[in-house]
Design a protein around this motif. Structure first.
Motif, PDB file in Angstrom:
ATOM      1  N   ARG A  66       1.378  13.763  -1.380  1.00 57.62           N
ATOM      2  CA  ARG A  66       2.527  12.722  -1.429  1.00 57.62           C
ATOM      3  C   ARG A  66       2.136  11.830  -0.336  1.00 57.62           C
ATOM      4  NH1 ARG A  66       6.629  16.819  -2.046  1.00 57.62           N
ATOM      5  NH2 ARG A  66       7.427  16.316  -0.004  1.00 57.62           N
ATOM      6  N   ILE A  67       1.680  12.626   0.913  1.00 56.48           N
ATOM      7  CA  ILE A  67       1.310  11.504   2.001  1.00 56.48           C
ATOM      8  C   ILE A  67      -0.013  10.932   1.616  1.00 56.48           C
ATOM      9  CG2 ILE A  67       0.213  11.580   4.134  1.00 56.48           C
ATOM     10  CD1 ILE A  67       1.993  14.013   4.998  1.00 56.48           C
ATOM     11  N   ASP A  68      -1.081  11.661   0.898  1.00 57.40           N
ATOM     12  CA  ASP A  68      -2.160  10.925   0.459  1.00 57.40           C
ATOM     13  C   ASP A  68      -2.179   9.748  -0.599  1.00 57.40           C
ATOM     14  OD1 ASP A  68      -3.693  12.728   2.141  1.00 57.40           O
ATOM     15  OD2 ASP A  68      -4.280  14.098   0.272  1.00 57.40           O
ATOM     16  N   ALA A  69      -1.026  10.056  -1.309  1.00 59.15           N
ATOM     17  CA  ALA A  69      -0.733   9.124  -2.464  1.00 59.15           C
ATOM     18  C   ALA A  69      -0.060   7.744  -1.723  1.00 59.15           C
ATOM     19  CB  ALA A  69       0.191   9.513  -3.591  1.00 59.15           C
ATOM     20  N   ALA A  70       0.908   8.123  -1.007  1.00 58.89           N
ATOM     21  CA  ALA A  70       1.598   6.964  -0.220  1.00 58.89           C
ATOM     22  C   ALA A  70       0.360   6.100   0.727  1.00 58.89           C
ATOM     23  CB  ALA A  70       2.388   7.549   0.892  1.00 58.89           C
ATOM     24  N   LEU A  71      -0.679   6.728   1.417  1.00 59.27           N
ATOM     25  CA  LEU A  71      -1.497   6.073   2.117  1.00 59.27           C
ATOM     26  C   LEU A  71      -2.265   5.290   1.072  1.00 59.27           C
ATOM     27  CD1 LEU A  71      -2.467   8.895   4.555  1.00 59.27           C
ATOM     28  CD2 LEU A  71      -1.359   6.390   5.254  1.00 59.27           C
ATOM     29  N   GLN A  72      -2.897   5.869  -0.059  1.00 54.47           N
ATOM     30  CA  GLN A  72      -3.629   5.145  -0.836  1.00 54.47           C
ATOM     31  C   GLN A  72      -2.853   4.025  -1.482  1.00 54.47           C
ATOM     32  OE1 GLN A  72      -4.682   8.182  -3.708  1.00 54.47           O
ATOM     33  NE2 GLN A  72      -6.494   8.996  -2.350  1.00 54.47           N
ATOM     34  N   ASP A  73      -1.710   3.780  -1.663  1.00 51.81           N
ATOM     35  CA  ASP A  73      -0.697   2.939  -2.199  1.00 51.81           C
ATOM     36  C   ASP A  73      -0.771   1.712  -1.258  1.00 51.81           C
ATOM     37  OD1 ASP A  73      -0.197   4.208  -4.755  1.00 51.81           O
ATOM     38  OD2 ASP A  73       1.663   4.895  -3.885  1.00 51.81           O
ATOM     39  N   GLU A  74      -0.937   2.190   0.159  1.00 50.83           N
ATOM     40  CA  GLU A  74      -0.653   1.238   1.249  1.00 50.83           C
ATOM     41  C   GLU A  74      -1.888   0.434   1.410  1.00 50.83           C
ATOM     42  OE1 GLU A  74       1.768   0.038   3.639  1.00 50.83           O
ATOM     43  OE2 GLU A  74       3.058   1.074   2.185  1.00 50.83           O
ATOM     44  N   VAL A  75      -3.257   1.215   1.290  1.00 46.25           N
ATOM     45  CA  VAL A  75      -4.603   0.601   1.369  1.00 46.25           C
ATOM     46  C   VAL A  75      -4.523  -0.434   0.119  1.00 46.25           C
ATOM     47  CG1 VAL A  75      -6.897   1.304   0.965  1.00 46.25           C
ATOM     48  CG2 VAL A  75      -5.452   2.554   2.409  1.00 46.25           C
ATOM     49  N   ARG A  76      -4.117   0.299  -0.816  1.00 37.27           N
ATOM     50  CA  ARG A  76      -4.262  -1.102  -2.246  1.00 37.27           C
ATOM     51  C   ARG A  76      -3.569  -2.142  -1.967  1.00 37.27           C
ATOM     52  NH1 ARG A  76      -4.673   3.892  -5.185  1.00 37.27           N
ATOM     53  NH2 ARG A  76      -2.213   4.105  -5.514  1.00 37.27           N
ATOM     54  N   TYR A  77      -2.090  -1.929  -1.308  1.00 39.64           N
ATOM     55  CA  TYR A  77      -1.174  -3.040  -1.018  1.00 39.64           C
ATOM     56  C   TYR A  77      -2.045  -4.107  -0.311  1.00 39.64           C
ATOM     57  CZ  TYR A  77       2.686  -5.635   0.556  1.00 39.64           C
ATOM     58  OH  TYR A  77       3.720  -6.867   1.132  1.00 39.64           O
ATOM     59  N   TRP A  78      -2.298  -3.533   1.002  1.00 38.14           N
ATOM     60  CA  TRP A  78      -2.900  -4.290   1.888  1.00 38.14           C
ATOM     61  C   TRP A  78      -4.185  -5.054   1.758  1.00 38.14           C
ATOM     62  CZ3 TRP A  78       0.086  -6.517   5.293  1.00 38.14           C
ATOM     63  CH2 TRP A  78       1.509  -5.468   5.652  1.00 38.14           C
ATOM     64  N   THR A  79      -4.974  -4.545   0.894  1.00 43.88           N
ATOM     65  CA  THR A  79      -6.176  -5.072   0.296  1.00 43.88           C
ATOM     66  C   THR A  79      -5.857  -6.146  -0.499  1.00 43.88           C
ATOM     67  OG1 THR A  79      -7.320  -2.733   0.415  1.00 43.88           O
ATOM     68  CG2 THR A  79      -8.452  -4.370  -1.070  1.00 43.88           C
ATOM     69  N   ARG A  80      -4.989  -5.893  -1.487  1.00 36.95           N
ATOM     70  CA  ARG A  80      -4.478  -6.999  -2.359  1.00 36.95           C
ATOM     71  C   ARG A  80      -3.992  -8.154  -1.605  1.00 36.95           C
ATOM     72  NH1 ARG A  80      -1.733  -4.066  -5.503  1.00 36.95           N
ATOM     73  NH2 ARG A  80       0.227  -4.413  -4.477  1.00 36.95           N
ATOM     74  N   GLU A  81      -3.233  -7.900  -0.723  1.00 32.04           N
ATOM     75  CA  GLU A  81      -2.423  -8.840   0.190  1.00 32.04           C
ATOM     76  C   GLU A  81      -3.299  -9.598   0.948  1.00 32.04           C
ATOM     77  OE1 GLU A  81       0.787 -10.027   0.308  1.00 32.04           O
ATOM     78  OE2 GLU A  81       0.783  -8.820  -1.434  1.00 32.04           O
TER      79      GLU A  81
END
Length: 254
Positions: free
Chosen positions: A59-74
């Motif tokens: 769950r931690i890894d999935a959350a971190l990857q979601d954050e990376v994708r979000y900030w990369t997109r933003e």
């Protein structure tokens, strides 16, 4: 204390370690601390390794990857800058996520062990430092930290029962706290309170406002007279010279 811990961990450079070992050999108190560190490390080595459960790690890894994708997109529009040729040897460095996760797990395991070592060593330091032994009747003024205007003040830790009992998480929170009720924020009042409860010197290792069965009290963590053993002394807000106002007197660990 930090140097002794580093010496025991083997992280000092050769000349510094050699010089410090000579000083330790000539200092009985330092030898006691090193012995306590070694004994605690031996005890910890017998425990099963501390690891993050696989489902939690996932769950931690999935959350971190979601954050990376979000900030990369933003941040993508803001990174539209003129393209320039990078000098040779300055290629971009890519973080290996799997390697970073392994390092995080390793730090978690090592950090958990150091907490136990530090707690045991702190108990020894309290017992052997000048002015804190049982045969010294002169208490050294502790310096409590009162919450200043504008600072966040944590709510009292709510407990229940005949006496104070803490789980591991609560104990860690109290050890990391330096929170005193208003009356005991006065160093002289605190000294008198400690003396009235047969504490002869030194500052509490942790302090936290609590409620025990709804009654406001001050919880103080003190050495418990043994390796890894701590005294949990809870006193009323009127505790002071000649008035122990003991609400609870229990132990943790040992």
């Amino acid at each position: 204390m930090d140097l002794l811990a580093d010496l025991h961990a083997g992280v000092l450079d050769g000349p510094t370690a050699d010089e410090l070992r000579q000083q330790v050999e000539a200092d009985p108190e330092a030898r006691q601390i090193m012995a306590a560190l070694e004994a605690t490390a031996t005890d910890l080595a017998d425990l099963p390794p501390l690891t993050i459960p696989d489902d939690v790690s996932a769950r931690i890894d999935a959350a971190l990857q979601d954050e990376v994708r979000y900030w990369t997109r933003e941040s993508a529009p803001a990174q539209q800058v003129p393209t320039m040729s990078a000098p040779a040897g300055n290629e971009a460095r890519v973080v290996d996520f799997a390697a970073a996760k392994t390092r995080r797990r390793r730090r978690t395991t090592i950090g958990a062990g150091l907490v136990g070592v530090a707690a045991a060593a702190a108990a020894v330091v309290f017992a052997v430092l000048p002015g804190t032994g049982d045969d010294d009747n002169t208490a050294q003024p502790p310096v409590p930290t009162a919450t200043q205007p504008g600072e966040e003040h944590s709510a009292p830790l709510a407990l229940a029962g005949d006496q104070v009992t803490l789980d591991g998480q609560q104990f860690s929170q109290v050890m990391a706290s330096d929170q005193y009720v208003s009356t005991l924020a006065d160093p002289q009042q605190l000294i008198g309170c400690l003396q009235a409860n047969d504490v002869r010197g030194g500052k509490p290792m942790g302090a936290r406002e609590i409620t025990l069965n709804g009654r406001l009290a001050q919880l103080l963590v003190l050495p418990g007279g043994g390796l890894g053993k701590f005294r949990l002394l809870a006193v009323g807000t009127d505790c002071g010279p000649g008035n122990p106002s003991t609400v609870s007197d229990s132990t943790f660990g040992g």
